[in-house]
Design a protein around this motif. Structure first.
Motif, short mmCIF file in Angstrom:
data_model
loop_
_atom_site.label_atom_id
_atom_site.label_comp_id
_atom_site.label_asym_id
_atom_site.label_seq_id
_atom_site.Cartn_x
_atom_site.Cartn_y
_atom_site.Cartn_z
N LEU B 117 0.82 -1.21 0.00
CA LEU B 117 0.00 0.00 0.00
C LEU B 117 0.85 1.26 0.00
O LEU B 117 0.34 2.36 -0.01
N ARG B 118 2.20 1.08 0.04
CA ARG B 118 3.12 2.22 0.06
C ARG B 118 2.76 3.21 1.15
O ARG B 118 2.82 4.41 0.96
N ILE B 119 2.35 2.72 2.29
CA ILE B 119 2.05 3.60 3.42
C ILE B 119 3.37 3.87 4.14
O ILE B 119 4.16 2.95 4.33
N PRO B 120 3.63 5.12 4.54
CA PRO B 120 4.86 5.38 5.30
C PRO B 120 4.89 4.50 6.55
O PRO B 120 3.85 4.33 7.19
N PRO B 121 6.07 3.94 6.89
CA PRO B 121 6.13 2.99 8.01
C PRO B 121 5.52 3.51 9.30
O PRO B 121 4.91 2.74 10.04
N ILE B 122 5.69 4.81 9.57
CA ILE B 122 5.14 5.34 10.83
C ILE B 122 3.63 5.12 10.88
O ILE B 122 3.08 4.60 11.85
N ILE B 123 2.95 5.49 9.77
CA ILE B 123 1.50 5.36 9.74
C ILE B 123 1.09 3.89 9.64
O ILE B 123 0.11 3.46 10.26
N ALA B 124 1.85 3.11 8.87
CA ALA B 124 1.50 1.70 8.70
C ALA B 124 1.54 0.98 10.04
O ALA B 124 0.58 0.30 10.43
N THR B 125 2.64 1.15 10.77
CA THR B 125 2.77 0.43 12.04
C THR B 125 1.83 1.00 13.09
O THR B 125 1.35 0.28 13.96
N LEU B 126 1.54 2.30 12.95
CA LEU B 126 0.59 2.93 13.87
C LEU B 126 -0.82 2.36 13.67
O LEU B 126 -1.49 1.95 14.62
N SER B 127 -1.26 2.32 12.40
CA SER B 127 -2.63 1.83 12.15
C SER B 127 -2.73 0.35 12.50
O SER B 127 -3.74 -0.09 13.07
N SER B 128 -1.70 -0.41 12.13
CA SER B 128 -1.79 -1.84 12.43
C SER B 128 -1.76 -2.07 13.94
O SER B 128 -2.41 -2.98 14.45
N SER B 129 -1.05 -1.20 14.67
CA SER B 129 -0.99 -1.40 16.12
C SER B 129 -2.38 -1.24 16.75
O SER B 129 -2.70 -1.92 17.71
N PHE B 130 -3.22 -0.36 16.17
CA PHE B 130 -4.60 -0.23 16.66
C PHE B 130 -5.30 -1.58 16.56
O PHE B 130 -6.02 -2.01 17.45
N ILE B 131 -5.10 -2.23 15.43
CA ILE B 131 -5.78 -3.52 15.19
C ILE B 131 -5.26 -4.58 16.16
O ILE B 131 -6.04 -5.33 16.75
N PHE B 132 -3.94 -4.61 16.36
CA PHE B 132 -3.38 -5.64 17.26
C PHE B 132 -3.81 -5.40 18.69
O PHE B 132 -4.09 -6.34 19.43
N GLN B 133 -3.86 -4.11 19.07
CA GLN B 133 -4.28 -3.79 20.43
C GLN B 133 -5.73 -4.27 20.65
O GLN B 133 -6.04 -4.90 21.66
N SER B 134 -6.58 -4.01 19.64
CA SER B 134 -7.97 -4.46 19.73
C SER B 134 -8.04 -5.98 19.80
O SER B 134 -8.81 -6.54 20.57
N ALA B 135 -7.21 -6.63 18.99
CA ALA B 135 -7.20 -8.10 18.97
C ALA B 135 -6.84 -8.64 20.35
O ALA B 135 -7.44 -9.60 20.83
N ALA B 136 -5.86 -7.97 21.00
CA ALA B 136 -5.44 -8.43 22.33
C ALA B 136 -6.58 -8.25 23.33
O ALA B 136 -6.82 -9.13 24.16
#
Lengths: 312, 314
Positions: B117-136
């Motif tokens: 998706l060519r998302i800058p790593p800061i935003i990519a890892t930030l958005s994915s972290s929301f999902i992982f936090q929710s998953a936890a």
């Protein structure tokens, strides 16, 4: 048709379209929100988020990143609910001092060529620590004037919408349409040529950081005007929300490419995402996760559009 | 190595800082409890070093590269593995495997977002972290499952007075050092950080190296989450919180360039000890939570200012 819908235009339309899609979905799920009071409730908390996002936008515009804005807004909220209410003069001086510190941070980062991520991460500790010192336990009281302003009921248009539009238009006019704004943005686009043309990059960075501090102060005051009391952790999530809002609104991390209108739209979209999910009766565990997912979807759409742009 | 050569070592400041803070604490208490403080610092420092090792490789890839999903990844790995083990000693290896798999999954998703998706790593890892936090949160509803006793014992064990965990992580850091300085992969990471285009022209598979780096960082975070959950009596939803700042701070204070292209492992241990001992010192001096945070922040900034001054002089 193809001329009408050039990829560049679609790209610019993406933030408002995402917001419109979200709003329509909310209206469809919960028709009662489609009223003055419904919208008021729905969008209330978007105002402080939009202000924090604008603050973050000024920093991103000069190719830096502020990881402390959430803690900063919390500190402002704590000061507003204590000093500004009890001893207004001290409160005003403290808030003005905070804006000054922001300008100095800009100078420090520029002069010593420091990584803004690390400096602002360090500052987030400082702001949070100060917030704990000012207000050790949740509480305080918002000054009446701020409370009155934030609960204003103007005719026809709910206050949050009015405030957001006003914010977007004013910042847009100053940053995107004025000669001064062009110089400010130039410091992100091509600092070298700007410096050769005789502008002081140091002064520009200090200005941009001071502006960020100023809007951070407004954000904290607006937030406390809505919640009526504060605590030291009240706005910590604003750091991530503000970055996401700017990017969602079409801003870029480098090159001074930002959009104030987009940033406000991005912030409102993120604020609405939470309500949308609760109307969907989604498991509340997934609230934060869905915000992340929405962010990813919009960014993915943007990539698709840029690819079309490259092909055109 | 001459004295001036030693003074130019980027990791020197972190170790000097750690030593100074430890001595200041010891002077205040008249030397009482100094060895215990050091032993505790080694354990908590070990957790910092595990995640910082991954973060260091990511940051070295160059501007914009940073992994903000480390806290969420730790929490998810800790939660999933603790629940799977449910306190049974026989499940310890499986729990570890699960934690590492969670890390791999997180890394894959992060890199997928960055690459596809060519998302800058800061935003990519930030958005994915929301999902992982929710998953936890969803996976365990915030309940704390106790780790198997054997795992808890393992993470708190001591060998010859030294915490076993610290020894393990020293070995891990040594491996990281060899990986960074003696392997093609490590040299590639540094080359990409200095100039991705030149690295590409030199025949380095830039994207493959980037993929491995992000996977490694997330896997280390998963490992740290597993160990930390074992150490602290179960996985808590906020267990990774402080590791967002510390993973970056440890890397940068340790003398790794935040602009990428220059990294070193010894500094990680120095900076990790420095950060922990700093908080201990402020605690010993009787500072409250507010003062402690303000001082920590100011000292981190102070170290960055001094370290960057050294760089420009060279």
């Amino acid at each position: 048709m193809s001329r009408l819908l050039s990829p560049g235009l679609v790209r610019g339309l993406l933030p408002p379209l995402s917001l419109a899609a979200l709003l329509i979905a909310i209206f469809w799920l919960q028709p009662r929100t489609m009223s003055y009071f419904g919208l008021n409730l729905l969008l209330n908390l978007a105002v402080p988020i939009a202000l924090a996002t604008i603050a973050q936008m000024f920093i991103l515009c000069v190719n830096e990143l502020d990881l402390s804005i959430g803690a900063f807004v919390s500190l402002v909220a704590c000061i507003t609910a204590t000093w500004l209410n009890d001893t207004p003069l001290l409160g005003v001086l403290a808030l003005a001092g905070l804006v000054g510190i922001y300008a100095l941070l800009g100078a420090l980062i520029h002069l010593r060529d420091l990584p803004s991520i690390v400096v602002t991460l360090g500052m987030s500790f400082v702001w949070l620590g100060l917030a704990v010192l000012v207000l050790p336990t949740p509480g305080g009281k918002v000054p009446d004037s701020i409370r009155t302003l934030m609960t204003l009921k103007p005719p026809y248009v709910p206050f949050p919408i009015l405030a957001s539009v006003l914010l977007a238009v004013i910042v847009h006019l100053v940053l995107m349409r004025s000669a001064w704004g062009t110089v400010l943005r130039g410091a992100g686009g091509n600092p070298k040529s700007l410096a050769r043309a005789g502008w002081s990059i140091l002064r520009i960075k200090m200005t941009m950081f001071a502006l960020a501090g100023f809007f951070g102060v407004l954000s904290g005051m607006a937030l406390v005007g809505l919640t009526t009391s504060a605590d030291a952790n009240i706005a910590l999530r604003y750091t991530l929300l503000s970055i996401a809002g700017v990017i969602l609104g079409g801003g870029e991390f480098v090159g001074g490419r930002v959009s104030p209108i987009g940033a406000v739209i991005g912030a409102v979209t993120l604020a609405l995402a939470g309500s949308f999910l609760s109307f969907l009766k989604l498991n509340p565990d997934w609230q934060i996760g869905a915000q992340g997912a929405i962010l990813i979807i919009v960014l993915a759409l943007r990539v698709l559009i840029s690819r079309a742009e490259a092909r055109a | 190595m001459s004295v001036s050569g030693l003074l130019r070592r980027p990791w020197l400041w972190a170790w000097a800082g750690a030593l100074a803070v430890w001595l200041a604490t010891a002077a205040f208490t008249g030397g009482r409890g100094s060895t215990e403080v050091l032993s505790t610092a080694l354990v908590f420092g070990a957790f910092f070093v595990i995640v910082a090792l991954g973060q260091m490789f990511v940051i070295t890839l160059g501007p914009g590269n940073v992994d903000l999903s480390i806290p969420a990844c730790m929490t998810l790995a800790g939660t999933v593995s603790m629940k799977a083990m449910a306190g049974a000693a026989s499940m310890i290896p499986l729990g570890l495997l699960l934690a590492l798999l969670v890390g791999l999954l997180v890394g894959t998703l992060n890199y997928g977002l960055i690459r596809l998706l060519r998302i800058p790593p800061i935003i990519a890892t930030l958005s994915s972290s929301f999902i992982f936090q929710s998953a936890a949160i969803w996976w365990n509803r915030g309940l704390r499952v106790k780790p198997p006793e054997m795992l808890a014992g393992f993470t708190t064990a001591k060998i010859g007075g030294l915490p076993f965990l610290a020894i393990l992580v020293v070995v891990l850091a040594l491996l990281g050092h060899i990986l960074l300085t003696r392997t093609i992969f490590g040299r590639s990471v540094i080359a990409i950080g200095q100039n991705p285009r030149a690295a590409h022209l030199a025949g380095i598979h830039v994207e493959r190296v980037r993929a491995i780096t992000y996977l490694m960082c997330a896997t280390l975070a998963g490992f740290c989450g597993y160990m930390l959950a074992g150490f602290s009596g179960g996985a808590a939803l906020n267990m990774g919180e402080e590791y967002l700042l510390s993973s970056i701070a440890v890397v940068v204070i340790g003398g790794t360039s935040v602009a990428g292209g220059f990294a070193n492992v010894p500094g990680l241990w120095g900076a990790a000890l420095f950060l922990f001992l700093l908080v201990t010192m402020l605690n010993t001096f009787g500072a409250g939570a507010g003062i402690r945070m303000v001082m920590t922040g100011l000292i981190i900034i102070g170290v960055i200012v001094i370290a960057s001054g050294g760089k420009s002089r060279n």
